[in-house]
Scaffold this motif. Structure first.
Motif, PDB file in Angstrom:
ATOM      1  N   ASN A   1      22.399  57.914  64.451  1.00  0.00           N
ATOM      2  CA  ASN A   1      22.937  57.801  63.097  1.00  0.00           C
ATOM      3  C   ASN A   1      23.077  56.117  63.078  1.00  0.00           C
ATOM      4  OD1 ASN A   1      22.778  60.499  62.823  1.00  0.00           O
ATOM      5  ND2 ASN A   1      25.045  60.920  63.408  1.00  0.00           N
ATOM      6  N   ASP A   2      23.177  55.967  61.706  1.00  0.00           N
ATOM      7  CA  ASP A   2      23.536  54.423  61.255  1.00  0.00           C
ATOM      8  C   ASP A   2      22.594  53.442  62.109  1.00  0.00           C
ATOM      9  OD1 ASP A   2      26.371  52.351  61.508  1.00  0.00           O
ATOM     10  OD2 ASP A   2      24.835  52.502  60.010  1.00  0.00           O
ATOM     11  N   LEU A   3      21.361  53.503  62.245  1.00  0.00           N
ATOM     12  CA  LEU A   3      20.479  52.923  63.046  1.00  0.00           C
ATOM     13  C   LEU A   3      20.452  51.369  62.454  1.00  0.00           C
ATOM     14  CD1 LEU A   3      17.800  55.537  63.610  1.00  0.00           C
ATOM     15  CD2 LEU A   3      18.921  54.044  65.419  1.00  0.00           C
ATOM     16  N   LYS A   4      20.312  50.553  63.306  1.00  0.00           N
ATOM     17  CA  LYS A   4      20.239  49.258  63.306  1.00  0.00           C
ATOM     18  C   LYS A   4      19.019  48.368  63.462  1.00  0.00           C
ATOM     19  CE  LYS A   4      25.433  48.789  63.953  1.00  0.00           C
ATOM     20  NZ  LYS A   4      26.436  48.345  64.674  1.00  0.00           N
ATOM     21  N   PRO A   5      18.530  47.481  62.915  1.00  0.00           N
ATOM     22  CA  PRO A   5      17.472  47.097  63.438  1.00  0.00           C
ATOM     23  C   PRO A   5      17.356  46.601  64.826  1.00  0.00           C
ATOM     24  CG  PRO A   5      18.009  45.820  61.209  1.00  0.00           C
ATOM     25  CD  PRO A   5      19.072  46.681  61.660  1.00  0.00           C
ATOM     26  N   GLU A   6      18.544  46.247  65.671  1.00  0.00           N
ATOM     27  CA  GLU A   6      18.536  45.677  66.936  1.00  0.00           C
ATOM     28  C   GLU A   6      18.388  47.102  67.622  1.00  0.00           C
ATOM     29  OE1 GLU A   6      20.833  45.131  64.611  1.00  0.00           O
ATOM     30  OE2 GLU A   6      22.944  45.045  65.290  1.00  0.00           O
ATOM     31  N   ASP A   7      18.268  48.259  67.196  1.00  0.00           N
ATOM     32  CA  ASP A   7      17.786  49.562  67.998  1.00  0.00           C
ATOM     33  C   ASP A   7      16.536  49.936  68.050  1.00  0.00           C
ATOM     34  OD1 ASP A   7      20.617  51.199  66.028  1.00  0.00           O
ATOM     35  OD2 ASP A   7      20.714  50.514  68.053  1.00  0.00           O
ATOM     36  N   THR A   8      15.526  48.772  67.155  1.00  0.00           N
ATOM     37  CA  THR A   8      14.334  48.900  67.706  1.00  0.00           C
ATOM     38  C   THR A   8      13.943  48.759  69.106  1.00  0.00           C
ATOM     39  OG1 THR A   8      13.686  48.182  65.188  1.00  0.00           O
ATOM     40  CG2 THR A   8      12.123  47.897  66.707  1.00  0.00           C
ATOM     41  N   ALA A   9      13.236  49.791  69.421  1.00  0.00           N
ATOM     42  CA  ALA A   9      12.612  49.909  70.951  1.00  0.00           C
ATOM     43  C   ALA A   9      11.776  50.985  71.148  1.00  0.00           C
ATOM     44  CB  ALA A   9      13.947  49.776  71.875  1.00  0.00           C
ATOM     45  N   MET A  10      11.034  51.097  72.541  1.00  0.00           N
ATOM     46  CA  MET A  10      10.661  52.127  72.937  1.00  0.00           C
ATOM     47  C   MET A  10      11.822  53.117  73.730  1.00  0.00           C
ATOM     48  SD  MET A  10       7.764  53.894  73.109  1.00  0.00           S
ATOM     49  CE  MET A  10       6.195  52.763  72.980  1.00  0.00           C
ATOM     50  N   TYR A  11      11.961  54.122  73.376  1.00  0.00           N
ATOM     51  CA  TYR A  11      12.858  55.021  73.942  1.00  0.00           C
ATOM     52  C   TYR A  11      12.192  56.027  75.101  1.00  0.00           C
ATOM     53  CZ  TYR A  11      16.525  53.373  70.682  1.00  0.00           C
ATOM     54  OH  TYR A  11      17.358  52.490  70.044  1.00  0.00           O
ATOM     55  N   TYR A  12      13.050  55.950  76.193  1.00  0.00           N
ATOM     56  CA  TYR A  12      12.639  56.910  77.269  1.00  0.00           C
ATOM     57  C   TYR A  12      13.658  57.604  77.561  1.00  0.00           C
ATOM     58  CZ  TYR A  12       8.974  52.823  77.940  1.00  0.00           C
ATOM     59  OH  TYR A  12       8.329  51.911  77.349  1.00  0.00           O
ATOM     60  N   CYS A  13      13.349  58.918  78.191  1.00  0.00           N
ATOM     61  CA  CYS A  13      14.235  59.786  78.790  1.00  0.00           C
ATOM     62  C   CYS A  13      13.731  60.092  80.318  1.00  0.00           C
ATOM     63  CB  CYS A  13      14.111  61.100  78.278  1.00  0.00           C
ATOM     64  SG  CYS A  13      12.613  62.331  78.239  1.00  0.00           S
ATOM     65  N   ALA A  14      14.900  60.166  81.129  1.00  0.00           N
ATOM     66  CA  ALA A  14      14.574  60.253  82.505  1.00  0.00           C
ATOM     67  C   ALA A  14      15.518  61.345  83.056  1.00  0.00           C
ATOM     68  CB  ALA A  14      15.020  58.950  83.163  1.00  0.00           C
ATOM     69  N   ALA A  15      14.938  61.953  84.195  1.00  0.00           N
ATOM     70  CA  ALA A  15      15.691  62.989  84.661  1.00  0.00           C
ATOM     71  C   ALA A  15      16.023  62.831  86.264  1.00  0.00           C
ATOM     72  CB  ALA A  15      14.855  64.427  84.579  1.00  0.00           C
ATOM     73  N   ASP A  16      17.232  63.172  86.722  1.00  0.00           N
ATOM     74  CA  ASP A  16      17.443  63.011  88.084  1.00  0.00           C
ATOM     75  C   ASP A  16      18.054  64.381  88.737  1.00  0.00           C
ATOM     76  OD1 ASP A  16      19.868  61.277  89.948  1.00  0.00           O
ATOM     77  OD2 ASP A  16      18.010  62.136  90.646  1.00  0.00           O
ATOM     78  N   GLU A  17      17.815  64.766  89.662  1.00  0.00           N
ATOM     79  CA  GLU A  17      18.311  66.019  90.433  1.00  0.00           C
ATOM     80  C   GLU A  17      19.454  66.140  90.854  1.00  0.00           C
ATOM     81  OE1 GLU A  17      14.628  68.244  92.526  1.00  0.00           O
ATOM     82  OE2 GLU A  17      15.245  66.570  93.495  1.00  0.00           O
ATOM     83  N   GLY A  18      19.934  64.895  91.051  1.00  0.00           N
ATOM     84  CA  GLY A  18      21.484  64.688  91.450  1.00  0.00           C
ATOM     85  C   GLY A  18      22.311  64.551  90.264  1.00  0.00           C
ATOM     86  N   ALA A  19      23.758  64.642  90.568  1.00  0.00           N
ATOM     87  CA  ALA A  19      24.505  64.468  89.288  1.00  0.00           C
ATOM     88  C   ALA A  19      24.565  63.177  88.875  1.00  0.00           C
ATOM     89  CB  ALA A  19      25.966  64.946  89.869  1.00  0.00           C
TER      90      ALA A  19
ATOM     91  N   TYR B   1      27.842  59.793  78.803  1.00  0.00           N
ATOM     92  CA  TYR B   1      27.999  58.504  78.611  1.00  0.00           C
ATOM     93  C   TYR B   1      27.163  57.662  78.031  1.00  0.00           C
ATOM     94  CZ  TYR B   1      29.042  60.898  83.074  1.00  0.00           C
ATOM     95  OH  TYR B   1      29.897  61.738  84.158  1.00  0.00           O
ATOM     96  N   TYR B   2      27.721  56.776  77.408  1.00  0.00           N
ATOM     97  CA  TYR B   2      27.346  55.845  76.379  1.00  0.00           C
ATOM     98  C   TYR B   2      27.322  54.406  76.622  1.00  0.00           C
ATOM     99  CZ  TYR B   2      27.136  60.105  73.847  1.00  0.00           C
ATOM    100  OH  TYR B   2      26.967  61.466  73.288  1.00  0.00           O
ATOM    101  N   ALA B   3      26.412  53.555  76.314  1.00  0.00           N
ATOM    102  CA  ALA B   3      26.469  52.309  76.331  1.00  0.00           C
ATOM    103  C   ALA B   3      27.341  51.731  75.110  1.00  0.00           C
ATOM    104  CB  ALA B   3      24.942  51.454  75.965  1.00  0.00           C
ATOM    105  N   ASP B   4      28.129  50.798  75.375  1.00  0.00           N
ATOM    106  CA  ASP B   4      29.086  50.242  74.184  1.00  0.00           C
ATOM    107  C   ASP B   4      28.225  50.081  72.891  1.00  0.00           C
ATOM    108  OD1 ASP B   4      30.942  48.188  76.423  1.00  0.00           O
ATOM    109  OD2 ASP B   4      31.010  50.423  75.862  1.00  0.00           O
ATOM    110  N   SER B   5      27.194  49.535  72.753  1.00  0.00           N
ATOM    111  CA  SER B   5      26.266  49.198  71.712  1.00  0.00           C
ATOM    112  C   SER B   5      25.878  50.344  70.790  1.00  0.00           C
ATOM    113  CB  SER B   5      25.065  48.551  72.025  1.00  0.00           C
ATOM    114  OG  SER B   5      24.148  49.277  72.992  1.00  0.00           O
ATOM    115  N   VAL B   6      25.844  51.540  71.521  1.00  0.00           N
ATOM    116  CA  VAL B   6      25.792  52.898  70.627  1.00  0.00           C
ATOM    117  C   VAL B   6      26.837  53.803  70.493  1.00  0.00           C
ATOM    118  CG1 VAL B   6      23.143  52.641  71.473  1.00  0.00           C
ATOM    119  CG2 VAL B   6      25.042  54.027  72.634  1.00  0.00           C
ATOM    120  N   LYS B   7      28.145  53.551  71.128  1.00  0.00           N
ATOM    121  CA  LYS B   7      29.102  54.449  70.881  1.00  0.00           C
ATOM    122  C   LYS B   7      29.386  54.695  69.457  1.00  0.00           C
ATOM    123  CE  LYS B   7      31.330  53.649  75.537  1.00  0.00           C
ATOM    124  NZ  LYS B   7      32.534  53.143  76.101  1.00  0.00           N
TER     125      LYS B   7
END
Length: 131
Positions: free
Chosen positions: A86-104, A61-67
């Motif tokens: 790929n094709d990174l843009k200035p508006e992609d600048t951010a702190m990136y976090y990963c998250a995990a869930d046991e459920g689907a 699943y992807y956000a429209d802004s990064v598809k």
């Protein structure tokens, strides 16, 4: 203790690429958690869901802004989830976090942390894209 660890952030010019990695420390990520997501927060903005993957199948699943620019994937042998950017843009600048869930993953709700209900969060890795 159990935690998620992100790596791979950095500073790149616009149009550049980075690959972020997310691994479990003290637990098995892809074997134990069915939904893994990547989120980001830019200064002054709310946290935004970027991409998510159902580790038991092939659903992503992807956000429209990064598809078309970002790809989430997993390597079960390395017990790691990746975010190829790929094709990174200035508006992609951010702190990136990963998250995990046991459920689907709850479909596109996997991009909404409050609805998916992620159990673990990492400390984040900074991505800076210069124009």
């Amino acid at each position: 203790g159990q935690k998620l660890v992100e790596s791979g952030g950095g500073s790149v010019p616009a149009g550049g690429s980075l690959r972020l990695s997310c691994a479990g420390s003290g637990f098995q990520l892809t074997a134990g958690y069915n939904c893994v997501g990547w989120f980001r927060r830019a200064p002054g903005k709310e946290r935004e869901g970027v991409a998510a993957i159902y580790t038991r199948g092939s659903s992503t699943y992807y956000a429209d802004s990064v598809k078309g620019r970002f790809t989430i994937s997993q390597d079960s042998a390395k017990d790691t989830v990746y975010l190829q950017m790929n094709d990174l843009k200035p508006e992609d600048t951010a702190m990136y976090y990963c998250a995990a869930d046991e459920g689907a993953c709850w479909g596109t709700y996997a991009l909404e942390s409050a609805k998916q209900g992620y159990t673990y969060w990492g400390q984040g890795t900074q991505v800076t894209v210069s124009s």
